[in-house]
Motif scaffolding. Structure first.
Motif, short mmCIF file in Angstrom:
data_model
loop_
_atom_site.label_atom_id
_atom_site.label_comp_id
_atom_site.label_asym_id
_atom_site.label_seq_id
_atom_site.Cartn_x
_atom_site.Cartn_y
_atom_site.Cartn_z
N LYS A 206 0.83 -1.20 0.00
CA LYS A 206 0.00 0.00 0.00
C LYS A 206 0.86 1.25 0.00
CE LYS A 206 -4.33 -1.55 1.96
NZ LYS A 206 -5.30 -1.55 2.99
N LEU A 207 1.99 1.17 0.70
CA LEU A 207 2.85 2.35 0.80
C LEU A 207 3.57 2.62 -0.51
CD1 LEU A 207 4.40 1.60 4.31
CD2 LEU A 207 2.61 3.25 3.75
N GLN A 208 3.99 1.53 -1.16
CA GLN A 208 4.77 1.69 -2.38
C GLN A 208 3.94 2.10 -3.58
OE1 GLN A 208 7.93 -0.09 -3.75
NE2 GLN A 208 8.69 -1.15 -1.93
N LEU A 209 2.66 1.69 -3.59
CA LEU A 209 1.88 1.86 -4.81
C LEU A 209 0.74 2.87 -4.63
CD1 LEU A 209 1.64 -1.87 -5.90
CD2 LEU A 209 3.26 -0.15 -6.64
N PRO A 210 0.41 3.61 -5.72
CA PRO A 210 -0.66 4.61 -5.63
C PRO A 210 -2.01 3.97 -5.39
CG PRO A 210 0.03 4.32 -7.90
CD PRO A 210 0.98 3.53 -7.07
N GLN A 211 -2.81 4.58 -4.52
CA GLN A 211 -4.12 4.03 -4.19
C GLN A 211 -5.18 4.49 -5.18
OE1 GLN A 211 -4.79 2.07 -0.83
NE2 GLN A 211 -2.94 1.65 -1.97
N GLN A 212 -6.15 3.65 -5.36
CA GLN A 212 -7.31 3.98 -6.19
C GLN A 212 -8.15 5.02 -5.46
OE1 GLN A 212 -8.44 3.71 -9.36
NE2 GLN A 212 -8.93 1.54 -9.29
N GLN A 213 -8.45 6.09 -6.14
CA GLN A 213 -9.31 7.08 -5.50
C GLN A 213 -10.76 6.66 -5.72
OE1 GLN A 213 -9.53 10.80 -7.40
NE2 GLN A 213 -9.29 11.99 -5.55
N SER A 214 -11.54 6.71 -4.68
CA SER A 214 -12.94 6.35 -4.86
C SER A 214 -13.61 7.41 -5.72
CB SER A 214 -13.65 6.25 -3.52
OG SER A 214 -13.88 7.55 -3.00
N LEU A 215 -14.66 7.02 -6.42
CA LEU A 215 -15.35 7.96 -7.31
C LEU A 215 -15.87 9.15 -6.53
CD1 LEU A 215 -16.44 8.75 -10.05
CD2 LEU A 215 -18.41 7.30 -9.64
N ASP A 216 -16.43 8.89 -5.36
CA ASP A 216 -16.95 9.97 -4.52
C ASP A 216 -15.88 11.00 -4.21
OD1 ASP A 216 -19.61 8.75 -2.32
OD2 ASP A 216 -19.44 8.93 -4.50
N ASP A 217 -14.70 10.50 -3.82
CA ASP A 217 -13.61 11.42 -3.50
C ASP A 217 -13.24 12.24 -4.73
OD1 ASP A 217 -11.83 9.21 -1.20
OD2 ASP A 217 -13.46 10.65 -0.90
N ARG A 218 -13.23 11.58 -5.87
CA ARG A 218 -12.86 12.26 -7.10
C ARG A 218 -13.87 13.37 -7.41
NH1 ARG A 218 -12.97 10.67 -13.30
NH2 ARG A 218 -11.85 12.53 -13.98
N LEU A 219 -15.16 13.03 -7.27
CA LEU A 219 -16.21 14.01 -7.56
C LEU A 219 -16.13 15.19 -6.59
CD1 LEU A 219 -19.18 11.60 -8.34
CD2 LEU A 219 -17.88 12.96 -9.96
N LYS A 220 -15.94 14.87 -5.30
CA LYS A 220 -15.82 15.95 -4.30
C LYS A 220 -14.68 16.88 -4.69
CE LYS A 220 -17.60 13.54 -0.27
NZ LYS A 220 -17.11 12.56 0.72
N GLY A 221 -13.57 16.27 -5.12
CA GLY A 221 -12.42 17.07 -5.53
C GLY A 221 -12.75 17.98 -6.68
N LEU A 222 -13.46 17.44 -7.67
CA LEU A 222 -13.80 18.22 -8.87
C LEU A 222 -14.75 19.36 -8.53
CD1 LEU A 222 -14.21 15.44 -11.56
CD2 LEU A 222 -12.45 17.20 -11.48
N ILE A 223 -15.79 19.03 -7.73
CA ILE A 223 -16.79 20.04 -7.37
C ILE A 223 -16.14 21.22 -6.67
CG2 ILE A 223 -18.73 20.47 -5.80
CD1 ILE A 223 -19.66 17.61 -6.44
#
Lengths: 277, 63
Positions: A168-185
């Motif tokens: 988990k530390l070495q590799l990039p995590q999948q962003q949940s769709l909700d988090d992505r949308l919140k970020g965009l909004i």
């Protein structure tokens, strides 16, 4: 010496295959009504043009080992070269393939369990990459996991990393769709999700919205939902609003064109754009 | 089967029985009310726009 023989029926087919045990048989299933297939027959002896309506099966030791759909002369040559040159016991090969599948399943499972964001490449589809990468990275087997261009290793290493929590530390995590949308909004204080962009709106409603926003004099950013289906569908659900354009101020949904028009008419728009609702 | 204007009108009349339901509600909530009434139909409608006035607002507009 290679010979091309026309086989009229199923029993003839079976007999021919039996006769050729130990050698590579290349079988062309053709439609006599298709002129392209007569040409493919010629390809069986020489190389010719490429068309549709053709399937070639490759049979070794009585078992089908590969197939080529579509009359593709270059592909046919490639496959004949490859399959003709392969040696080794068929059973051993099949065993390796079966075990390989299990190994692939395991590594995919570990990546998913650890919520890793990853892409994949099917080395079975590209012989050049398959062999080339082994040499390039000096690693003899697949799967091979790379992070930031560096080889991490195969399944064994990935298992160890997962167990120690390092994966988990070495590799990039999948962003949940909700988090992505919140970020965009929240990307800008005034955020418009529209079809197209402000220079070239791709629908009448989006166009009208841009005109109103421009008139208001307030700064705003836009997102083109035509370029991103995940956002296009996801945002409808997230905000429980079925249409576009969608205007957000300070992360909150104001509404669509109808509402924006009304707010403009009632002189409330500029205030809401500047200060939120 | 394409939806007719008449069918939409019927549905809206029957389900948002009195537009006094719009009273006291901000625009966005009025619109959401229409959205949920027409949830099924919206799946087949490409684009639509609406005006959500209370009886009072309607009268004012038309006077």
């Amino acid at each position: 010496m290679a010979a091309v023989k026309e086989i009229p029926d199923v029993s003839g087919f079976r007999a021919a295959i039996k006769e050729n045990v130990g050698k590579l048989s290349v079988v062309h299933f053709a439609a006599t009504w298709a002129p392209q297939c007569t040409q493919m027959d010629e390809v069986m002896v020489e190389l010719a043009k490429d068309q549709q309506n053709s399937t070639v099966s490759f049979i070794k030791n009585g078992k089908k080992v590969d197939r080529l759909d579509g009359a593709n002369a270059a592909e046919l040559t490639k496959k004949v070269k490859l399959l003709g040159s392969q040696t080794g016991d068929l059973n051993a090969k099949l065993k390796r393939l079966i075990n390989a599948e299990d190994v692939i399943k395991q590594i995919i499972q570990i990546l998913n369990e650890n919520n890793v964001k990853y892409g994949s490449f099917n080395i079975l589809a590209d012989e050049e990459v398959r062999q080339g990468l082994k040499t390039f990275s000096n690693w003899p087997t697949y799967p091979q996991l790379y992070s930031k261009g560096e080889l991490l290793g195969g399944l064994d290493i990935v298992k160890e990393l997962a167990e120690s929590g390092e994966l988990k530390l070495q590799l990039p995590q999948q962003q949940s769709l909700d988090d992505r949308l919140k970020g965009l909004i929240n990307q800008a204080p005034v955020m418009l999700f529209m079809k197209g962009d402000r220079a070239a709106p791709r629908c009448g409603f989006s166009k009208q919205t841009i005109a109103i926003l421009n008139e208001s004099g307030v700064e705003y950013s836009t997102f083109d939902i035509l370029g991103d289906d995940e956002v296009r569908q996801g945002l409808k659900t997230f905000s429980n609003w079925p249409t576009y354009p969608q205007l957000y101020v300070k992360g909150e949904l104001v509404g669509g064109l109808d509402i924006i028009k009304e707010l403009q008419e009632s002189k409330e728009l500029v205030n809401i754009l500047k200060n939120g609702q | 089967m394409p939806i007719s204007a008449k069918e939409l009108e019927e549905k809206l009349k029957n389900e948002i029985q009195a537009t006094h339901l719009f009273e006291g509600k901000p625009l966005i909530q009025r619109h959401r009310l229409v959205h949920s009434t027409l949830e099924e139909e919206l799946k087949d409608i490409h684009a639509f726009s609406m005006k959500t006035l209370t009886p009072e607002q309607w009268q004012k507009q038309n006077s």
